[in-house]
Scaffold this motif. Structure first.
Motif, PDB file in Angstrom:
ATOM      1  N   PHE A 294       2.506   2.146 -12.587  1.00 45.06           N
ATOM      2  CA  PHE A 294       2.731   1.237 -11.470  1.00 45.06           C
ATOM      3  C   PHE A 294       3.799   1.747 -10.508  1.00 45.06           C
ATOM      4  N   LEU A 295       4.828   2.419 -11.003  1.00 44.64           N
ATOM      5  CA  LEU A 295       5.864   2.945 -10.113  1.00 44.64           C
ATOM      6  C   LEU A 295       5.314   4.063  -9.239  1.00 44.64           C
ATOM      7  N   ILE A 296       4.654   5.035  -9.843  1.00 44.70           N
ATOM      8  CA  ILE A 296       4.121   6.156  -9.065  1.00 44.70           C
ATOM      9  C   ILE A 296       3.019   5.677  -8.127  1.00 44.70           C
ATOM     10  N   GLY A 297       2.152   4.788  -8.607  1.00 43.98           N
ATOM     11  CA  GLY A 297       1.107   4.239  -7.746  1.00 43.98           C
ATOM     12  C   GLY A 297       1.676   3.457  -6.574  1.00 43.98           C
ATOM     13  N   GLY A 298       2.725   2.688  -6.828  1.00 43.70           N
ATOM     14  CA  GLY A 298       3.361   1.924  -5.755  1.00 43.70           C
ATOM     15  C   GLY A 298       4.024   2.814  -4.726  1.00 43.70           C
ATOM     16  N   LEU A 299       4.734   3.829  -5.190  1.00 45.02           N
ATOM     17  CA  LEU A 299       5.396   4.748  -4.259  1.00 45.02           C
ATOM     18  C   LEU A 299       4.382   5.549  -3.445  1.00 45.02           C
ATOM     19  N   ALA A 300       3.303   5.982  -4.088  1.00 44.44           N
ATOM     20  CA  ALA A 300       2.256   6.712  -3.362  1.00 44.44           C
ATOM     21  C   ALA A 300       1.584   5.817  -2.331  1.00 44.44           C
ATOM     22  N   SER A 301       1.370   4.557  -2.682  1.00 48.73           N
ATOM     23  CA  SER A 301       0.755   3.619  -1.735  1.00 48.73           C
ATOM     24  C   SER A 301       1.670   3.363  -0.541  1.00 48.73           C
ATOM     25  N   ILE A 302       2.957   3.215  -0.798  1.00 49.04           N
ATOM     26  CA  ILE A 302       3.925   3.029   0.294  1.00 49.04           C
ATOM     27  C   ILE A 302       3.920   4.238   1.214  1.00 49.04           C
ATOM     28  N   LYS A 303       3.890   5.422   0.632  1.00 47.61           N
ATOM     29  CA  LYS A 303       3.846   6.650   1.439  1.00 47.61           C
ATOM     30  C   LYS A 303       2.608   6.669   2.329  1.00 47.61           C
ATOM     31  N   LEU A 304       1.470   6.245   1.777  1.00 48.03           N
ATOM     32  CA  LEU A 304       0.228   6.218   2.556  1.00 48.03           C
ATOM     33  C   LEU A 304       0.315   5.224   3.703  1.00 48.03           C
ATOM     34  N   VAL A 305       0.813   4.027   3.460  1.00 49.84           N
ATOM     35  CA  VAL A 305       0.836   3.015   4.521  1.00 49.84           C
ATOM     36  C   VAL A 305       1.920   3.274   5.556  1.00 49.84           C
ATOM     37  N   LEU A 306       2.931   4.039   5.208  1.00 45.55           N
ATOM     38  CA  LEU A 306       3.932   4.382   6.215  1.00 45.55           C
ATOM     39  C   LEU A 306       3.359   5.326   7.268  1.00 45.55           C
TER      40      LEU A 306
ATOM     41  N   LEU B 170      -3.623  -0.040   7.472  1.00 48.71           N
ATOM     42  CA  LEU B 170      -4.313  -0.220   6.187  1.00 48.71           C
ATOM     43  C   LEU B 170      -3.764  -1.441   5.455  1.00 48.71           C
ATOM     44  N   THR B 171      -4.215  -2.621   5.828  1.00 46.06           N
ATOM     45  CA  THR B 171      -3.724  -3.861   5.240  1.00 46.06           C
ATOM     46  C   THR B 171      -4.026  -3.947   3.749  1.00 46.06           C
ATOM     47  N   SER B 172      -5.203  -3.501   3.350  1.00 45.15           N
ATOM     48  CA  SER B 172      -5.569  -3.571   1.931  1.00 45.15           C
ATOM     49  C   SER B 172      -4.665  -2.688   1.080  1.00 45.15           C
ATOM     50  N   ILE B 173      -4.224  -1.567   1.626  1.00 48.98           N
ATOM     51  CA  ILE B 173      -3.320  -0.685   0.883  1.00 48.98           C
ATOM     52  C   ILE B 173      -1.929  -1.306   0.804  1.00 48.98           C
ATOM     53  N   TRP B 174      -1.512  -2.030   1.842  1.00 50.17           N
ATOM     54  CA  TRP B 174      -0.231  -2.752   1.789  1.00 50.17           C
ATOM     55  C   TRP B 174      -0.238  -3.745   0.630  1.00 50.17           C
ATOM     56  N   ILE B 175      -1.320  -4.473   0.504  1.00 47.05           N
ATOM     57  CA  ILE B 175      -1.427  -5.464  -0.575  1.00 47.05           C
ATOM     58  C   ILE B 175      -1.364  -4.775  -1.926  1.00 47.05           C
ATOM     59  N   CYS B 176      -2.103  -3.682  -2.069  1.00 45.27           N
ATOM     60  CA  CYS B 176      -2.070  -2.919  -3.328  1.00 45.27           C
ATOM     61  C   CYS B 176      -0.664  -2.393  -3.619  1.00 45.27           C
ATOM     62  N   ALA B 177       0.013  -1.903  -2.588  1.00 44.27           N
ATOM     63  CA  ALA B 177       1.364  -1.365  -2.777  1.00 44.27           C
ATOM     64  C   ALA B 177       2.320  -2.451  -3.255  1.00 44.27           C
ATOM     65  N   ILE B 178       2.220  -3.630  -2.687  1.00 45.31           N
ATOM     66  CA  ILE B 178       3.094  -4.731  -3.095  1.00 45.31           C
ATOM     67  C   ILE B 178       2.811  -5.133  -4.538  1.00 45.31           C
TER      68      ILE B 178
END
Length: 129
Positions: free
Chosen positions: A80-92, A97-105
């Protein structure tokens, strides 16, 4: 912390995502505009998610935290930590990408919860009944 509830909720979410990715990889690829990825990548990712869901589901009655079920706590925390950080990097890089924001949160919330479980010792009243 009630680890049984945490493990059940994470198993349900991971299982649902795993089933969707396994049986609808082309639709997910189209929805996320990842058309260059082949469906087999999403199917393998779905198998990974579903496997993690089964791990969490079967371990939900165990005492988790501290030295108890340490591999399960480490696996969930790092996932969850690595997935969350990777998702944040993608949405930045692409804020649309609203769906990726939700996944990142969701990922970062689970990372915090599993981090708490991993780095603290459970008390006897946390044992799942």
């Amino acid at each position: 912390m009630n680890t049984k509830l945490l493990m059940t909720i994470s198993a349900a979410i991971l299982g649902a995502v795993g089933i969707i990715l396994t049986f609808m990889p082309q639709e997910v690829s189209h929805f996320l505009n990842f058309t260059e990825l082949t469906p087999i990548v999403f199917q393998i990712l779905g198998a990974l998610y579903f496997g993690f869901a089964m791990l969490n589901w079967t371990a939900k009655a165990n005492l988790i935290g501290g030295i108890y079920s340490r591999p399960i706590a480490i696996g969930n925390f790092t996932h969850f930590l690595i997935g969350g950080l990777a998702s944040i990097k993608l949405v930045l890089h692409n804020t649309a990408l609203t769906s990726i924001w939700i996944c990142a949160i969701v990922y970062l919330v689970f990372a915090l919860l599993f981090g708490y479980v991993f780095f603290t010792n459970p008390s006897s009243n946390n044992r799942a009944a």
